[in-house]
Design a protein around this motif. Structure first.
Motif, short mmCIF file in Angstrom:
data_model
loop_
_atom_site.label_atom_id
_atom_site.label_comp_id
_atom_site.label_asym_id
_atom_site.label_seq_id
_atom_site.Cartn_x
_atom_site.Cartn_y
_atom_site.Cartn_z
N SER A 4 17.26 -11.86 19.64
CA SER A 4 17.64 -12.80 18.57
C SER A 4 17.34 -12.28 17.17
O SER A 4 16.87 -13.03 16.33
CB SER A 4 16.94 -14.15 18.72
OG SER A 4 16.81 -14.51 20.04
N ALA A 5 17.58 -10.99 16.93
CA ALA A 5 17.37 -10.50 15.57
C ALA A 5 18.57 -9.67 15.13
O ALA A 5 18.48 -8.45 15.03
CB ALA A 5 16.10 -9.67 15.49
N PRO A 6 19.70 -10.32 14.88
CA PRO A 6 20.92 -9.57 14.55
C PRO A 6 20.78 -8.74 13.27
O PRO A 6 21.28 -7.62 13.21
CB PRO A 6 21.98 -10.66 14.39
CG PRO A 6 21.23 -11.91 14.15
CD PRO A 6 19.94 -11.77 14.87
N ASP A 7 20.08 -9.29 12.27
CA ASP A 7 19.92 -8.54 11.02
C ASP A 7 19.16 -7.24 11.25
O ASP A 7 19.52 -6.19 10.72
CB ASP A 7 19.14 -9.39 10.01
CG ASP A 7 20.03 -10.41 9.35
OD1 ASP A 7 20.86 -10.01 8.54
OD2 ASP A 7 19.89 -11.60 9.69
N LEU A 8 18.12 -7.34 12.07
CA LEU A 8 17.32 -6.15 12.34
C LEU A 8 18.14 -5.12 13.07
O LEU A 8 18.06 -3.92 12.79
CB LEU A 8 16.10 -6.53 13.17
CG LEU A 8 15.00 -7.24 12.44
CD1 LEU A 8 13.76 -7.33 13.31
CD2 LEU A 8 14.68 -6.50 11.17
N THR A 49 22.18 -20.13 5.05
CA THR A 49 21.80 -20.49 6.41
C THR A 49 21.17 -19.31 7.14
O THR A 49 20.52 -19.51 8.16
CB THR A 49 23.03 -20.98 7.21
OG1 THR A 49 24.05 -19.99 7.10
CG2 THR A 49 23.53 -22.29 6.66
N ASN A 50 21.39 -18.07 6.64
CA ASN A 50 20.70 -16.93 7.27
C ASN A 50 19.30 -16.85 6.70
O ASN A 50 19.07 -16.34 5.61
CB ASN A 50 21.48 -15.64 7.00
CG ASN A 50 20.80 -14.45 7.65
OD1 ASN A 50 19.78 -14.60 8.32
ND2 ASN A 50 21.37 -13.27 7.45
N VAL A 51 18.35 -17.38 7.48
CA VAL A 51 17.00 -17.54 6.94
C VAL A 51 16.38 -16.20 6.60
O VAL A 51 15.66 -16.07 5.60
CB VAL A 51 16.13 -18.32 7.95
CG1 VAL A 51 14.78 -18.63 7.33
CG2 VAL A 51 16.82 -19.60 8.36
N VAL A 52 16.68 -15.17 7.42
CA VAL A 52 16.10 -13.85 7.14
C VAL A 52 16.53 -13.37 5.76
O VAL A 52 15.72 -12.91 4.96
CB VAL A 52 16.54 -12.84 8.23
CG1 VAL A 52 16.06 -11.45 7.86
CG2 VAL A 52 16.00 -13.25 9.57
N ILE A 83 14.90 -15.37 3.02
CA ILE A 83 13.51 -14.93 2.80
C ILE A 83 13.51 -13.68 1.94
O ILE A 83 12.73 -13.55 0.99
CB ILE A 83 12.82 -14.67 4.15
CG1 ILE A 83 12.59 -15.98 4.90
CG2 ILE A 83 11.48 -13.96 3.93
CD1 ILE A 83 12.01 -15.80 6.27
N LEU A 84 14.42 -12.75 2.25
CA LEU A 84 14.42 -11.47 1.53
C LEU A 84 14.77 -11.65 0.06
O LEU A 84 14.16 -11.04 -0.81
CB LEU A 84 15.43 -10.52 2.17
CG LEU A 84 14.99 -9.85 3.45
CD1 LEU A 84 16.11 -9.00 4.00
CD2 LEU A 84 13.77 -8.99 3.20
N ASN A 130 24.69 -16.26 4.64
CA ASN A 130 24.81 -17.30 5.66
C ASN A 130 24.88 -16.75 7.08
O ASN A 130 24.60 -17.47 8.02
CB ASN A 130 26.05 -18.14 5.38
CG ASN A 130 25.87 -18.96 4.12
OD1 ASN A 130 24.85 -19.60 3.94
ND2 ASN A 130 26.84 -18.88 3.23
N GLN A 131 25.31 -15.50 7.21
CA GLN A 131 25.43 -14.88 8.53
C GLN A 131 24.68 -13.56 8.49
O GLN A 131 24.34 -13.08 7.42
CB GLN A 131 26.92 -14.64 8.85
CG GLN A 131 27.76 -15.89 8.95
CD GLN A 131 27.39 -16.70 10.18
OE1 GLN A 131 27.16 -16.15 11.25
NE2 GLN A 131 27.33 -18.02 10.04
N PRO A 132 24.44 -12.94 9.66
CA PRO A 132 23.73 -11.66 9.64
C PRO A 132 24.40 -10.66 8.70
O PRO A 132 25.62 -10.53 8.69
CB PRO A 132 23.82 -11.18 11.09
CG PRO A 132 23.92 -12.44 11.86
CD PRO A 132 24.67 -13.41 11.01
N PHE A 188 20.91 -4.91 2.08
CA PHE A 188 20.34 -3.72 2.72
C PHE A 188 21.34 -3.07 3.65
O PHE A 188 21.65 -1.88 3.56
CB PHE A 188 19.08 -4.09 3.50
CG PHE A 188 17.84 -4.15 2.67
CD1 PHE A 188 17.32 -2.98 2.12
CD2 PHE A 188 17.18 -5.34 2.43
CE1 PHE A 188 16.17 -3.02 1.35
CE2 PHE A 188 16.04 -5.38 1.66
CZ PHE A 188 15.53 -4.23 1.12
#
Lengths: 953, 124
Positions: free
Chosen positions: A648-652, A731-734, A737-738, A818-820, A824
Motif C-alpha cells: 500500500s505505498a504506491p508513491d514509494l 487526497t494523496n496524504v503522502v 505531507i511532503l 490527489n493521486q500517487p 519528486f
C-alpha cells in the motif's frame, strides 16, 4: 518575558559591551583608552550603589529574562548581600586596576588588548556573582577560565606566561567540567536550575543519595578555581602575568570565585559531616602548606601567591566549619584580604617596575629610596600578618577563635594548633616582606635605581590602605556589610558585633604565639632557608608536566590504535559498537507483549522474498565481478519497489523504481572508468571476520524490525489523515505531507539534493583540470565496445518515447496532489526521458541541443519553492502555509489550484536539475577521455547513406 | 508477513555491512546502497504493514487507510540516498583517477600512479 530590576542585567552586561571600547580607543591614546575602560566599570558601580540601600535593608533584587523555560534556561540574575559584596569588590578593584595598569604597562604592550581582556574577565566574574541560574553561572564560570587564560598569557613572548596560562586553563577548566556535572546533578535533585530554589532545598539535597557525587564534583570546581591543595600549584605559575592581572585575578576576584561558590552553595550543601571533613581539612592543609612555602619564596610575587593560597585555605576552612560564626569570619576576611592583598600585589608591581627585580635577595633598604611605597607596603603587610590596628588582625582573631572551638575526629586541639602554625608562618613571611624589602641597609647596586612612582601608580594601593586602617581601628563600620553578606551565606539574619578587643580569649593567646613565633622564624630565616633549599621536595610543575605528557602519550597511543587511516576499520568499529549498544538496550528494559495481529502472507510474496534473498546473496558472492553485481542489485531494487506496491505505498514504489533506474545508470557510467573487477586482497580470516560482523548486525536488525512490527505504536498520522483534505486540499496524504505538513523538510531536502549536484559538478570541474584530466586522456577505453555505439533502433525508439515520457511526467506531476505521484517522481521520470537521449545519440549531440543549464534549473526550483513558501507571509501566515481553491473552466471539469502545486513545481525542477547535473557531470569524463564526438544522431543513418549513394552514382 | 519483511531487512543489512567492509570503493558503494534499502524498508515498516489500503483519501465516506507519515519520510529518504550515492560515486571516481587505485584505505603506501611527463600535456 521579564520582571524585576532591569539594572541588574545592565550591570552584568556592561563590561561585555564595554569590552569593545578599549580596542578602538587605543588609537586615541593610552589615557583615553584607560578612561574608556573605566567608563563601563564606573557606570556599573554607580548602578550597584543605587541598588545597594535596598539590599542593605535585606531585600533580594531579581531580574529574569525567560529564554527556554521548558529546559529551565533563563537569563535570571539576583542581587543579595553576598552578591553585593562581591560585585562591589569586582567593580571597585576593577576601577583601581584600570588606573594602575595605565601606568604599569609599558609603551610596547598592546594596551587596548589588555583592557579588552580585563573587561571580558570583569563581565564573566560579575556574571558568576549575579547569576540566579546555575546553568548561566556555569557559562560565566567557564568564561572566567577563558578570559583569565588570555590575561595570564598576555605577555605572549614569555614562555613562562604561555605555560602558566595553559596550566591555569587546564586545571581550572578541568575543575569547571567536574562542576558542570555536579551542578546538573544538583539541578536534577531539586528539579530546578534556579539558585534561589536550590538554596531553599538544602534538606532535600543533603538527604538525597546523589548528594555525595554532587558535593565532590562541585567542590572539585571550587577547589581548582580557588587553588586549594593539591590543586594550588597553578596559582604561583600564573604569576607570570602582568602585575595588574595578578592583583586583580589572583587576590580579589578569580581565585575568590571558588570561595564565593562555596559560600553561595552553603545553605544547600554545608552542614554535613562530609562537607566539614572535606572542606575544612582541605582548607586547613592549604593554609599551612601555602604559608610554609611562602616563607621560602624569594620572588615577591611568588611569596604573595603562596600567601594567597594560604589565605584562600583559611577562607575555605572557615566555610568548612559550617557554623554561622565561621561564615561571618569568612565574609569579613574576604573583605580584609582583598584590601591588603591587592595593595601588596600593586606594591610588588611598583618595586618590580622601579627596581627591575622582584628578587627579595637583591632588594632591601627600599624604605629610604621609595618612602611612599614603603609606607603602603608596610601597612598592607602588617595587616596580612594580623597585627592589631589593621583589619587583618580582627578577622584572623575571629578565625583563630573558631578554630580553637572546633573538634576534628574527636581531637579538640589539632585544628587550633595547626591554625596557629599557619598564622605563625603568615606572620613570618609578612615580616619578611617588610624587613627584607624595605628594611635593612641601602644596597650599593640595584638593577635600576629605585624611586617612588608617579602618583597615578601609587594612588590605587594607597586608596586600598585606607580601609585597612579604618576597619582595623573601627571594625564596627564594616558590621552592616558583613552581616548582610553573612546573612546571605547562611540564609539566617546575622547580627554580629565586630570589636577590636575581645578580652583575654584563647584567640588572643594564639595570636601572641603566632606573632612571637613568626618574629623568631624570621630571625632564623637564613639557616632555615638553607635547609629548605637543601631538602628534597616535590616540584609541582614537573609533576604536572609529567602527568600531561603521560596523558598525551596515552591519547596518542589510543589514536594510533583506532585511527590508522583505514576506513574499513572505522566502519567495522562503528558497526560492532552499534550492535553492542543495541544488544545492551535489548537486554535492558522488558519488551511489552506483542499486540499486533500478524498479516497473512500471500503466496506471491514468497516469490519476491526468495528473489530478494538470492539476489542479495549473489551480490555478496559475486561482488568482484562488478557488472554482474550491478545487474543483481537492480533485482533487489525491483523487489523492493514491488514490495512497496504490495504494501500500500504506491508513491514509494514509483519513486523507488525511478531512482533505481537513475542509480544504475550512474553506476554504469562510473564503472566505465573504474576497474571492472575487484581483486582478492583480504585474507580468508578477514573475510570470515567481516562475515561474522555482517551476520550479527543483520540478525540484530532483523530482530529489532520483527519486534517493532509486532507491536502497535502511537502515531501522529491520524492528524495528517484528518486534515489532509480540509487543510491541505489534497487526497494523496503522502504528497500533502511532503508539500504542506512537512514542507520545511522537503524544502531543505531539495536544497541538499541541489548541493549534491553542484558538488559533483564542482569536483568534476576540478578533476578535469588537474592531473586526473591528463591521465584520462591517456586512458585506453576503446576495448570491449560495440561498433554500433548509437544504434538506429534505439535512437528512433527514444525519439518516439520522448514526448510520451514527458507527458507521463507532466501527468504524474499534475495528479500528484490527489493521486500517487508528485514533484519528486515527475522530476525523476522526466530526467530518465532526457537521459535516454544521451544514451541513444551520445553526449555531444544531445548537449548541443540543450537550451537550459541544469544549474539554472536547480536554482529556479529552489527559488520557486522558497517564494511560494514566502508568499504565505503576504497573507500574514507563517512560512509555507498553503492555500487552495477550486476553479471551473467551462470545457474542462472543475479542478483544483493549490499553492502546494507551485511548491511541488519547485521540487520538480530542483530534482530534475540535480539528477541531470549529476549524470551530465559524470559523462563529461568520457568526452575528456578522448572519445570521438558524434555529429550525427546515430552511427548508421540509412537516409544519409541513401543520399550519398545517389550522389556517388 | 512481518517475519518476511523483518528477515528481508536483516538479510539486506548483513549483505550491506559485509560489502561496506570490503577494501575497494565500488563494493562499498554497493553495500551502502543495500544498507539504504534496508533502512528505508525498516522505516517504512515502522508504520504498519497493510495491504490494499492506499494513503489516498476516499471520496465515498468512511474508510481505513495505511499510515502515510513513514511513506512521506521514506520518499524523501530514497531521493536523498540517491544524492548521497551520486556524491560517493563521484568521490570514488575522482580518487581513482587521481591515484590510479580505488582502494578506500589510506596508510598503506602503494603505487601513486603513473608519472606524468610534461610533454604529454596537450591543449584541449
Amino acid at each position: 518575558m521579564s520582571d524585576g530590576n532591569v539594572f541588574l542585567i545592565i550591570i552584568a552586561l556592561l563590561p561585555f559591551a564595554g569590552a569593545l571600547l578599549p580596542g578602538l580607543m587605543i588609537r586615541a591614546g593610552r589615557t583615553a583608552c584607560a578612561g574608556f575602560t573605566a567608563i563601563p566599570t564606573a557606570l556599573a558601580l554607580t548602578m550597584l550603589i543605587v541598588l545597594a540601600p535596598d539590599v542593605m535593608r535585606g531585600e533580594v533584587i531579581q531580574y529574569e529574562l525567560q529564554w527556554l523555560p521548558q529546559l529551565g534556561l533563563s537569563a535570571s540574575f539576583f542581587l543579595d548581600g553576598l552578591g553585593l559584596l562581591f560585585a562591589g569588590m569586582i567593580l571597585g578593584v576593577g576601577l583601581l586596576i584600570t588606573l594602575y595598569a595605565r601606568f604599569y604597562l609599558s609603551g610596547e604592550d598592546p594596551m587596548g588588548q589588555f583592557y579588552t581582556y580585563l573587561l571580558l574577565f570583569q563581565g564573566a566574574m560579575l556574571g558568576i556573582v549575579l547569576s540566579d541560574n546555575i546553568l548561566l553561572l556555569l557559562i560565566f564560570w567557564e568564561l572566567t577560565s577563558l578570559s583569565s587564560f588570555l590575561l595570564i598569557g598576555y605577555w605572549k613572548h614569555l614562555p613562562e606566561g604561555r605555560q602558566g596560562a595553559r596550566m591555569a586553563l587546564a586545571v581550572t577548566g578541568a575543575g569547571g567540567l567536574a562542576m558542570i556535572g555536579g551542578m546538573l546533578i544538583l539541578g536534577n535533585i531539586v528539579g530546578s536550575y534556579n539558585l534561589t530554589d536550590i538554596l531553599t532545598a538544602g534538606d532535600q539535597i543533603k538527604a538525597h543519595e546523589w548528594y555525595m557525587p554532587a558535593l565532590i564534583l562541585i567542590l572539585l570546581g571550587a577547589f581548582t578555581k580557588s587553588a586549594q591543595f593539591p590543586f594550588h600549584f597553578w596559582l604561583p605559575h600564573a604569576m607570570a602575568a602582568p602585575t595588574p592581572v595578578s592583583a586583580y585575578l589572583h587576590s580579589a576576584t578569580m581565585v575568590k570565585a571558588g570561595v564565593f561558590l562555596m559560600a553561595r552553595m552553603w545553605p544547600a550543601l554545608a552542614g554535613t559531616e562530609a562537607w566539614f571533613y572535606i572542606v575544612a581539612s582541605v582548607g586547613l592543609i592549604t593554609m599551612v602548606v601555602g604559608a610554609v612555602i611562602a616563607l621560602f619564596k624569594d620572588d615577591l610575587k611568588a611569596l604573595l601567591a603562596f600567601s594567597t593560597v594560604s589565605h584562600l585555605g583559611l577562607l575555605t576552612m572557615l566555610l568548612g566549619f559550617g557554623t554561622d560564626k565561621a561564615a561571618i569570619a569568612a565574609v569579613f576576611h574576604i573583605i580584609n584580604h582583598l584590601t591588603f592583598k591587592a595593595a601588596l600585589f600593586m606594591t610588588a608591581g611598583i618595586i618590580d617596575h622601579e627596581a627591575h627585580t622582584r628578587d627579595i635577595k637583591r632588594l632591601g633598604g627600599l624604605s629610604a629610596l621609595m618612602p611612599i611605597t614603603a609606607v603602603i607596603g608596610t601597612i598592607a603587610a602588617l595587616s596580612m600578618a594580623g597585627i592589631p590596628l589593621f583589619n587583618g588582625f580582627i578577622s584572623k582573631e575571629k578565625m583563630l577563635e573558631e578554630a580553637a572551638h572546633t573538634v576534628w575526629w574527636d581531637n579538640p586541639w589539632i585544628i587550633g594548633a595547626l591554625a596557629t602554625l599557619g598564622a605563625l608562618f603568615s606572620v613570618a613571611y609578612s615580616l619578611r616582606f617588610i624587613f627584607h624589602v624595605f628594611g635593612g641597609p641601602v644596597r650599593d647596586y640595584y638593577p635600576a635605581k629605585p624611586h617612588d612612582p608617579p602618583f597615578g601608580m601609587w594612588a590605587a594601593p594607597a586608596l586600598l590602605c585606607v580601609p585597612v586602617v579604618i576597619i582595623g581601628v573601627m571594625p564596627h563600620l564594616a558590621e552592616p556589610l558583613v552581616n548582610i553578606a553573612a546573612g546571605a551565606v547562611t540564609g539566617v539574619e546575622q547580627n554580629a558585633k565586630l570589636k577590636l578587643w575581645h578580652g583575654l580569649t584563647p584567640a588572643l593567646y594564639m595570636s601572641i604565639i603566632a606573632v612571637i613565633g613568626g618574629a623568631v622564624l624570621l630571625w632564623l630565616h637564613k639557616p632555615l632557608d638553607r635547609a629548605w633549599i637543601a631538602a628534597p621536595r616535590p616540584e609541582a610543575k614537573t609533576i604536572f608536566d609529567t602527568v600531561i605528557a603521560a596523558i598525551v602519550a596515552l591519547t596518542r597511543r589510543l589514536t594510533d590504535l583506532l585511527f590508522t587511516g583505514e576506513i574499513s576499520r572505522y566502519l567495522a568499529i562503528f558497526v560492532v559498537a552499534s550492535v553492542a549498544l543495541g544488544a545492551v538496550a535489548w537486554s535492558g528494559a522488558g519488551l511489552a507483549a506483542p499486540d499486533r495481529a500478524p498479516l497473512p502472507v500471500d503466496p506471491v510474496v514468497w516469490v519476491g522474498w526468495v528473489l530478494l534473498i538470492v539476489a542479495t546473496g549473489a551480490v555478496v558472492v559475486m561482488h568482484r565481478h562488478r557488472f554482474r553485481a550491478l545487474v543483481l542489485i537492480g533485482i533487489i531494487g525491483l523487489m523492493i519497489s514491488s514490495g512497496f506496491v504490495f504494501l500500500s505505498a504506491p508513491d514509494l514504489a514509483l519513486t523507488q523504481i525511478s531512482v533505481e533506474t537513475v542509480t544504475i545508470l550512474l553506476l554504469l557510467i562510473a564503472l566505465h572508468f573504474l576497474p571492472k573487477e575487484t581483486p582478492v586482497e583480504s585474507s580468508a580470516v578477514r573475510r570470515l571476520r567481516d562475515g561474522v560482523i555482517a551476520l550479527v548486525a543483520g540478525g540484530g536488525v532483523a530482530a529489532v524490525a520483527y519486534a517493532f512490527l509486532q507491536r502497535n505504536v502511537e502515531t501522529i498520522s491520524d492528524y495528517h489523515l484528518a486534515n489532509s483534505y480540509e487543510g491541505g486540499g489534497g487526497t494523496n496524504v503522502v504528497n500533502v505531507i511532503l508539500v504542506d505538513f512537512r514542507g520545511y523538510d522537503t524544502y531543505g531536502e531539495i536544497i541538499v539534493l541541489g548541493i549534491a549536484g553542484l558538488i559533483i559538478f564542482a569536483v568534476m570541474e576540478a578533476l578535469l583540470d588537474g592531473p586526473a584530466g591528463r591521465r584520462l586522456r591517456q586512458m585506453e577505453l576503446s576495448q570491449d565496445r560495440s561498433r554500433d555505439r548509437h544504434p538506429l533502433m534505439m535512437v528512433v525508439a527514444t525519439r518516439v518515447m520522448m514526448p510520451i515520457a514527458l507527458m507521463v511526467g507532466i501527468y504524474i506531476f499534475l495528479r500528484g496532489h490527489n493521486q500517487p505521484g508528485g514533484g519528486f517522481v515527475a522530476g525523476l521520470v522526466v530526467s530518465i526521458a532526457l537521459l535516454m537521449q544521451y544514451m541513444a545519440s551520445g553526449f555531444a549531440w544531445t548537449q548541443n541541443r540543450q537550451r537550459i543549464e541544469y544549474h539554472t534549473l536547480i536554482g529556479w526550483g529552489v527559488i520557486i519553492a522558497g517564494l511560494t513558501g514566502a508568499g504565505a507571509w503576504l497573507a500574514g501566515k507563517p512560512f509555507l502555509t498553503s492555500a487552495f481553491g477550486y476553479v471551473h473552466w467551462p470545457p474542462i471539469e472543475e479542478f483544483e489550484l493549490a499553492t502546494a502545486m507551485l511548491f511541488d513545481l519547485g521540487v520538480f525542477l530542483a530534482v530534475l536539475g540535480a539528477v541531470m547535473l549529476m549524470l551530465y557531470s559524470l559523462s563529461r569524463l568520457a568526452r575528456h577521455a578522448g572519445e570521438t564526438v558524434n555529429v550525427e544522431p546515430m552511427d548508421y543513418d540509412p537516409v544519409v547513406r541513401e543520399d550519398k549513394r545517389e550522389g556517388e552514382a | 508477513m512481518e517475519m518476511i519483511v523483518a528477515s528481508a531487512v536483516g538479510v539486506l543489512t548483513a549483505g550491506g555491512v559485509y560489502l561496506v567492509l570490503r577494501l575497494r570503493a565500488f563494493p562499498v558503494i554497493l553495500g551502502l546502497a543495500m544498507l539504504s534499502y534496508a533502512v528505508n524498508v525498516f522505516l517504512f515498516a515502522a508504520g504498519k504493514l497493510t495491504t490494499n489500503l492506499p494513503p489516498i483519501l476516499s471520496k465515498y465516506g468512511e474508510a481505513t487507510y495505511t499510515d502515510p507519515l513513514p511513506q512521506a519520510l521514506v520518499l524523501t529518504a530514497i531521493v536523498i540516498s540517491f544524492g548521497m550515492t551520486a556524491v560517493l560515486v563521484m568521490v570514488a571516481l575522482a580518487s581513482f583517477l587521481e591515484s590510479d587505485s580505488d582502494r578506500i584505505n589510506l596508510g598503506r603506501s602503494e603505487n601513486a600512479g603513473l608519472p606524468v611527463e610534461p610533454g604529454q600535456e596537450e591543449a584541449q
